[in-house]
Design an enzyme around this catalytic site. Structure first.
Site, PDB file in Angstrom:
ATOM      1  N   HIS A  41       0.852  -1.193   0.000  1.00 27.86           N
ATOM      2  CA  HIS A  41       0.000   0.000   0.000  1.00 27.86           C
ATOM      3  C   HIS A  41       0.885   1.239   0.000  1.00 27.86           C
ATOM      4  O   HIS A  41       2.012   1.206   0.509  1.00 27.86           O
ATOM      5  CB  HIS A  41      -0.921   0.001   1.220  1.00 27.86           C
ATOM      6  CG  HIS A  41      -1.845  -1.179   1.268  1.00 27.86           C
ATOM      7  ND1 HIS A  41      -3.031  -1.229   0.580  1.00 27.86           N
ATOM      8  CD2 HIS A  41      -1.725  -2.375   1.898  1.00 27.86           C
ATOM      9  CE1 HIS A  41      -3.613  -2.390   0.791  1.00 27.86           C
ATOM     10  NE2 HIS A  41      -2.842  -3.107   1.584  1.00 27.86           N
ATOM     11  N   ALA A  53       9.880 -21.979   9.288  1.00 28.02           N
ATOM     12  CA  ALA A  53       8.581 -21.611   9.849  1.00 28.02           C
ATOM     13  C   ALA A  53       8.480 -20.104  10.053  1.00 28.02           C
ATOM     14  O   ALA A  53       9.443 -19.435  10.437  1.00 28.02           O
ATOM     15  CB  ALA A  53       8.367 -22.341  11.168  1.00 28.02           C
ATOM     16  N   ALA A  96      13.935 -19.503  10.175  1.00 25.44           N
ATOM     17  CA  ALA A  96      12.601 -19.315  10.753  1.00 25.44           C
ATOM     18  C   ALA A  96      12.421 -17.894  11.269  1.00 25.44           C
ATOM     19  O   ALA A  96      13.327 -17.300  11.863  1.00 25.44           O
ATOM     20  CB  ALA A  96      12.377 -20.320  11.876  1.00 25.44           C
TER      21      ALA A  96
END
Length: 389
Positions: A301, A328, A346
């Site tokens: 945006h 993850a 991760a």
């Protein structure tokens, strides 16, 4: 003069006349079939004329199924066109019409006594050759738009517009002249096209939302299949833009477009809760593994507050190479490219491109080191690889 003649020629008439309802039933069936299949041969049977080289993206909403509409050659029409076509609508050659445009021939008398009698009238609309009509323009009864005129997005055209001008506003007014030599057919971008090419666009455009719902329903079906259901592989191929062999995504999958703009190579695996903000294309190479709760986003945006208040968005493609491993809770932001074989630790937030053959970690994600011979010998800390290569 019968009711059809009155309807077509600008006289007062009653739209609820029972003779009229019978006449458009078959046309509306054809319209429904076109919206389901996007088969342009149907349009040639629906419209009074539909010229060679012309294109219309569904959905189409037409009161009379286009039977009083003439479309010239090489016309390009975006999705969500609404035609209140109780009288002729004439569209010239090479006209370009954006998304969610409304063209209406129908009006009602101002006098309340006549309105109580449910009377209406219709005045034909003409779009001359080489016009460009922007997104969400409304063209009212009796209007003629001259050759090569450009109508800017969101305008409401209440009166005739002369040739070779730019016009905008509500009501639509001429704001500048256009040099004739510059009036070449130049497609007014639809919100769909802006969504895909990195331009600012409005994601709440009705035509975008309507198409998006189709793909979200497929995703819902996939997420509700029983574990191990043999339909899973076929569903992924139906949902995704490309889906190679032996791909698997653990449900639930959360994708803005249900994977419709995502391209998977062969043997891609993703663990639970993969989120794809796939308003633009996402490319994931062969043999890449994706841990749980990973977010891959193409959407951004503007920083400028006034643009955000208007709900503008932009999308930039993401490219993930072959044989990568995303740990993850990794987040990959718009416009990023990750090179082949790279491992992303991760919880990392990938804001910039990563080269091939590195280990990268952190927020923002940075290269920690290159993949090296030690990684070939040790698979985890001091645990040595004991496999035959």
């Amino acid at each position: 003069m019968d009711v059809f003649d009155r309807m077509q020629n600008g006289y007062l008439y009653r739209p609820e006349d029972p003779n009229l309802g019978i006449s458009n039933t078959e046309q509306l069936k054809k319209q429904r079939l076109f919206n389901q299949t996007a088969d342009h041969t149907i349009l040639k049977r629906m419209f009074a004329a539909f010229g060679d080289g012309s294109q219309l993206r569904p959905p189409l909403f037409s009161v009379w199924g286009g039977q009083f509409v003439e479309v010239g050659r090489d016309v390009k029409i975006g999705p969500g066109l609404t035609l209140v076509d109780d009288a002729p609508i004439i569209i010239g050659d090479r006209v370009q019409i954006g998304a969610s445009v409304t063209i209406s021939v129908a009006g009602h008398p101002v006098d309340p006594t006549l309105r109580r009698r449910r009377l209406a009238f219709n005045l034909a609309v003409h779009l001359d050759d080489d016009c460009v009509i922007g997104d969400q323009v409304i063209i009212l009864p009796g209007v003629t738009i001259g050759k090569g005129a450009i109508i800017e997005a969101g305008s409401i055209v209440t009166k005739d517009i002369p040739a070779h001008v730019v016009a905008a506003g509500n009501p639509c007014r001429v704001i500048q002249q256009v040099q004739v030599e510059k009036v070449e057919p130049k497609m007014a971008k639809s919100e769909f096209e802006k969504m895909r090419d990195g331009s600012l666009y409005l994601p709440e455009d009705p035509a975008i939302l309507a198409e998006q719902q189709i793909h979200m329903k497929l995703q819902y079906q996939y997420n509700n299949l029983e574990p191990g259901d043999p339909k899973q592989a076929a569903m992924l191929k139906k949902m995704f833009a490309d889906c190679g062999e032996e791909c698997y995504i653990e449900p639930p999958l959360h994708a803005n477009w249900g994977g419709f703009h995502t391209h998977l190579g062969d043997r891609v695996y993703a663990n639970f809760n993969l989120t794809l903000v796939d308003d633009a294309d996402i490319y994931i190479g062969d043999d890449t593994m994706i841990g749980p709760n990973v977010n891959i986003s193409t959407a951004g945006h503007p920083i400028w507050p006034a643009y955000r208040l208007k709900k503008y968005q932009h999308n930039q493609q993401v490219h993930i190479g072959k044989n990568c491993w995303l740990g993850a809770n990794v987040t990959v932001l718009p416009g990023v490219t990750i090179g082949d074989n790279t491992v992303v630790g991760a919880g990392s937030v990938v804001t910039k491109d990563l080269p091939a053959n590195v280990v990268a970690v952190g927020n923002p994600c940075r290269v920690l080191r290159e993949i090296n011979d030690h990684d070939r010998q040790y698979y985890y800390k001091d645990r040595r690889v004991d496999l035959d290569e």
